[in-house]
Design an enzyme around this catalytic site. Structure first.
Site, short mmCIF file in Angstrom:
data_model
loop_
_atom_site.label_atom_id
_atom_site.label_comp_id
_atom_site.label_asym_id
_atom_site.label_seq_id
_atom_site.Cartn_x
_atom_site.Cartn_y
_atom_site.Cartn_z
N LEU A 41 0.84 -1.20 0.00
CA LEU A 41 0.00 0.00 0.00
C LEU A 41 0.87 1.24 0.00
O LEU A 41 1.71 1.43 0.88
CB LEU A 41 -0.93 0.00 1.21
CG LEU A 41 -2.04 1.05 1.22
CD1 LEU A 41 -3.22 0.57 2.07
CD2 LEU A 41 -1.58 2.40 1.76
N HIS A 54 8.00 1.39 11.17
CA HIS A 54 8.53 2.67 10.70
C HIS A 54 7.54 3.77 11.11
O HIS A 54 6.32 3.53 11.11
CB HIS A 54 8.68 2.62 9.18
CG HIS A 54 9.42 3.77 8.59
ND1 HIS A 54 8.81 4.99 8.35
CD2 HIS A 54 10.70 3.90 8.17
CE1 HIS A 54 9.70 5.81 7.81
NE2 HIS A 54 10.85 5.17 7.70
#
Length: 336
Positions: free
Chosen positions: A127, A231
């Protein structure tokens, strides 16, 4: 908004390549490599055309298009089943317990164990939303459209779904986890290994990765501190996955240590709660309709967008135009 999710086409190569260059590395499913991306588009085209009605090594690649301009502003992917062409590797965080009668003490050490436990699962991934389009809930549209696709093609997917979140990457584009663990056995930087994996697959991991457990306490603090940590740009994605029913069950990526989230397919909220109805009315205005994500079509004809759904299978005219449907067609929808 005039955005719609649709299946990828061979002509999307330039658009997806431009987005891949913006990912910043560590994004295995979207490498900035034309040859690898062309292979993905070819594989997706074959998958959409496949007549297999069971989980298999298919890739369904979809694009977010602004229908007003024709620009592609995002992409997402679904894998029918991982671990078919080559084993799907993860590290599983486990515990090794030792007891000494003489000392009267028990020690519990956390270890990383190379695992193929997730072989056979389906996967949602890849994505990416263009920075110019990160508003208006388009990330949610991309993410949840995948579940409506699965709901409309349930037989093609496994009983478990995984989603890998990118781990921590430093300012130089390196991975503290890779440097502290796997990098010691491969003789290549994180960027080199990540690129090789994206283009050639991960059989080289099976060839070179030691099979014995790795004791976490023996790793440098820089590596320990990022185990299972997403992240910073992936924290919102992690929350969306949790809202869908995914959970972190101690599986991490062997490259960057990012968390792998898993869920039972039929318990994913957007799959479990999807409603499937026939369109009975298309109305110019649907003030009393519910805000929804609405999908239609099969395989390459799949389309999904935001819209309004009313009682008895009515939808608003703008949504019908985006989805290219009329009365008598079937839709699947979930509340926004």
């Amino acid at each position: 908004m005039s955005y719609v999710i649709r299946s990828a086409k061979p002509s999307d190569l330039q658009s997806i390549y431009e987005m891949a260059k913006l990912t910043g590395g560590g994004f295995t499913n979207l490498p900035p490599d034309r040859k690898a991306l062309r292979a993905k588009l070819d594989r997706a085209e074959a998958s959409f055309a496949s007549d297999r009605e069971y989980p298999s090594d298919e890739l369904y690649l979809m694009m977010l298009e602004d229908t007003d301009t024709g620009e592609v502003r995002g992409t997402c992917q679904i894998f029918g089943q991982v671990g078919q062409r080559w084993p799907f590797y993860s590290y599983r965080i486990g515990t090794d317990s030792k007891h000494s009668e003489q000392l009267g003490r028990t020690f519990h050490a956390q270890v990383l164990m190379l695992s193929n436990d997730l072989n056979g699962s389906s996967e949602v991934g890849g994505l990416f939303l263009h920075p110019a389009a990160r508003a208006g809930g388009l990330g949610l549209l991309l993410a949840r459209s995948r579940y409506l696709f699965i709901a409309r093609h349930r037989a093609r997917f496994g009983d478990r779904i995984l989603a890998e979140l990118r781990g921590v990457i430093d300012e130089a584009g390196g991975s503290p986890f890779w440097d502290g663990v796997a990098g010691k056995f491969f003789g290549m930087s994180f960027q080199e290994a990540d690129q090789f994996n994206a283009v050639h697959g991960n059989q080289f991991i099976a060839d070179l990765m030691p099979k014995h457990p790795v004791y976490i306490a023996m790793l440098p603090e820089t590596a320990r501190s990022v185990i299972g940590v997403p992240h910073p740009t992936g924290r919102a994605a992690m929350r969306m996955l949790e809202n869908e029913g995914f959970a972190f069950e101690n599986y991490i990526d062997i490259f960057d240590g990012g968390p792998t989230m898993t869920a039972r397919t039929d318990q994913v909220s957007s799959i479990r709660d999807a409603q499937h109805v026939e369109v009975t009315r298309v109305a110019d205005g649907l003030d009393d309709g519910a805000d929804a994500l609405i999908a239609t079509g099969r395989l390459a004809d799949f389309r999904c967008c935001f819209g309004k759904v009313g009682a008895g299978g009515s939808i608003d005219a703008a949504t019908a135009r985006l989805l290219q449907i009329d009365t008598g067609d079937t839709i699947s929808w979930i509340g926004r």
